[in-house]
Design a protein around this motif. Structure first.
Motif, PDB file in Angstrom:
ATOM      1  N   ALA A 118       1.902  -1.499  -0.595  1.00 61.38           N
ATOM      2  CA  ALA A 118       0.200  -0.016  -0.007  1.00 61.38           C
ATOM      3  C   ALA A 118       1.142   1.477  -0.026  1.00 61.38           C
ATOM      4  CB  ALA A 118      -0.421  -0.150   1.288  1.00 61.38           C
ATOM      5  N   GLU A 119       2.387   1.229   0.240  1.00 61.22           N
ATOM      6  CA  GLU A 119       3.060   2.598   0.301  1.00 61.22           C
ATOM      7  C   GLU A 119       3.866   2.620  -0.828  1.00 61.22           C
ATOM      8  OE1 GLU A 119       4.952   1.621   3.791  1.00 61.22           O
ATOM      9  OE2 GLU A 119       3.510   2.901   5.263  1.00 61.22           O
ATOM     10  N   GLY A 120       3.845   1.663  -1.539  1.00 59.78           N
ATOM     11  CA  GLY A 120       4.053   1.430  -3.244  1.00 59.78           C
ATOM     12  C   GLY A 120       5.799   0.223  -2.644  1.00 59.78           C
ATOM     13  N   VAL A 121       5.624  -0.497  -1.771  1.00 59.75           N
ATOM     14  CA  VAL A 121       7.177  -1.231  -2.011  1.00 59.75           C
ATOM     15  C   VAL A 121       6.643  -2.316  -2.469  1.00 59.75           C
ATOM     16  CG1 VAL A 121       8.684  -2.530  -0.373  1.00 59.75           C
ATOM     17  CG2 VAL A 121       8.437  -0.400   0.514  1.00 59.75           C
ATOM     18  N   ASN A 122       7.485  -2.974  -3.327  1.00 54.69           N
ATOM     19  CA  ASN A 122       7.150  -4.148  -4.098  1.00 54.69           C
ATOM     20  C   ASN A 122       8.082  -4.971  -3.561  1.00 54.69           C
ATOM     21  OD1 ASN A 122       4.737  -2.797  -5.503  1.00 54.69           O
ATOM     22  ND2 ASN A 122       6.267  -1.702  -7.078  1.00 54.69           N
ATOM     23  N   LEU A 123       7.911  -6.406  -3.696  1.00 54.01           N
ATOM     24  CA  LEU A 123       8.194  -7.644  -3.491  1.00 54.01           C
ATOM     25  C   LEU A 123       8.891  -8.030  -4.335  1.00 54.01           C
ATOM     26  CD1 LEU A 123       6.264  -9.112  -0.295  1.00 54.01           C
ATOM     27  CD2 LEU A 123       7.890  -7.292  -0.262  1.00 54.01           C
ATOM     28  N   LYS A 124      10.209  -8.815  -4.674  1.00 50.18           N
ATOM     29  CA  LYS A 124      10.684  -9.553  -5.468  1.00 50.18           C
ATOM     30  C   LYS A 124       9.737 -11.282  -5.548  1.00 50.18           C
ATOM     31  CE  LYS A 124      14.993  -9.910  -3.133  1.00 50.18           C
ATOM     32  NZ  LYS A 124      16.123 -10.052  -3.254  1.00 50.18           N
ATOM     33  N   ALA A 125      10.408 -11.747  -6.655  1.00 46.56           N
ATOM     34  CA  ALA A 125       8.832 -13.386  -6.869  1.00 46.56           C
ATOM     35  C   ALA A 125       9.495 -13.731  -5.111  1.00 46.56           C
ATOM     36  CB  ALA A 125       9.656 -13.725  -8.141  1.00 46.56           C
ATOM     37  N   ASN A 126       9.881 -14.037  -4.310  1.00 47.32           N
ATOM     38  CA  ASN A 126      10.860 -14.662  -3.538  1.00 47.32           C
ATOM     39  C   ASN A 126      10.228 -14.272  -2.299  1.00 47.32           C
ATOM     40  OD1 ASN A 126      12.201 -12.593  -2.776  1.00 47.32           O
ATOM     41  ND2 ASN A 126      14.220 -14.147  -2.969  1.00 47.32           N
ATOM     42  N   GLY A 127       9.252 -13.191  -2.244  1.00 46.14           N
ATOM     43  CA  GLY A 127       8.995 -12.505  -1.194  1.00 46.14           C
ATOM     44  C   GLY A 127       9.610 -11.707  -0.500  1.00 46.14           C
ATOM     45  N   CYS A 128      10.904 -11.718  -0.689  1.00 46.34           N
ATOM     46  CA  CYS A 128      11.231 -10.190   0.159  1.00 46.34           C
ATOM     47  C   CYS A 128      11.259  -8.672  -0.745  1.00 46.34           C
ATOM     48  CB  CYS A 128      12.996 -10.831   0.051  1.00 46.34           C
ATOM     49  SG  CYS A 128      12.954 -12.398   1.093  1.00 46.34           S
ATOM     50  N   VAL A 129      12.059  -7.764  -0.002  1.00 45.59           N
ATOM     51  CA  VAL A 129      12.449  -6.357  -0.033  1.00 45.59           C
ATOM     52  C   VAL A 129      12.935  -6.313  -1.198  1.00 45.59           C
ATOM     53  CG1 VAL A 129      12.246  -4.314   0.417  1.00 45.59           C
ATOM     54  CG2 VAL A 129      10.934  -5.522   1.398  1.00 45.59           C
ATOM     55  N   ASN A 130      13.623  -5.307  -1.892  1.00 45.87           N
ATOM     56  CA  ASN A 130      15.023  -5.183  -2.442  1.00 45.87           C
ATOM     57  C   ASN A 130      14.975  -3.868  -1.959  1.00 45.87           C
ATOM     58  OD1 ASN A 130      16.380  -4.369  -4.729  1.00 45.87           O
ATOM     59  ND2 ASN A 130      15.619  -4.753  -6.604  1.00 45.87           N
ATOM     60  N   LEU A 131      16.234  -4.745  -1.278  1.00 42.30           N
ATOM     61  CA  LEU A 131      16.943  -3.660  -0.269  1.00 42.30           C
ATOM     62  C   LEU A 131      17.814  -2.566  -0.524  1.00 42.30           C
ATOM     63  CD1 LEU A 131      18.503  -5.960   2.868  1.00 42.30           C
ATOM     64  CD2 LEU A 131      16.086  -4.132   2.748  1.00 42.30           C
TER      65      LEU A 131
END
Length: 138
Positions: A118-131
């Motif tokens: 909802a804040e615009g942070v998309n997760l990678k395919a593995n469910g992790c955040v792209n740091l």
């Protein structure tokens, strides 16, 4: 339990805090089976929560990053414990914006992914955040 106005409202069941991280706390048991943390430890909790409040929407920090920023670089797990119990300390804190060192979300907290999305942070395919893309740099 009586509280000083400069102290965080901390009064939690003994079973909640007595974990491996309990060695970081100075614990004083009351007759009602509750604990109160020393002023030093209230300052650690407050430092963590104040810093987490500064993370802007659309960004994340890691537990280790928070620990380093408050001057306790070896206490990433303590940061996680404090955040997992943040509702006990009053106020609403954006704990969903804190992830582990590889961007993994907190296990068992399904809502975290939705809050970040909802804040615009998309997760990678593995469910992790792209740091590399979303990590907050204070």
């Amino acid at each position: 339990m009586k509280s000083n106005s400069n102290e965080l409202p901390i009064s939690v069941p003994l079973s909640v805090v007595l974990t491996k991280e309990a060695s970081f706390f100075k614990i004083g048991a009351s007759e009602m089976g509750e604990i109160s943390m020393s002023v030093l430890n209230q300052e650690i909790i407050k430092s963590v929560l104040v810093l987490v409040d500064e993370i802007p929407a659309g960004r994340v920090a890691t537990y280790g990053q928070i620990a380093r920023l408050i001057g306790r670089p070896k206490n990433a797990r303590l940061v996680g414990k404090i955040l997992s119990q943040s509702e006990l300390y009053g106020g609403k804190h954006p704990c969903h914006r804190v992830v582990n060192a590889v961007g993994r979300l907190a296990p068992g907290w399904e809502e975290q992914a939705h809050l970040l999305w909802a804040e615009g942070v998309n997760l990678k395919a593995n469910g992790c955040v792209n740091l590399k893309h979303y990590q907050w740099e204070p």
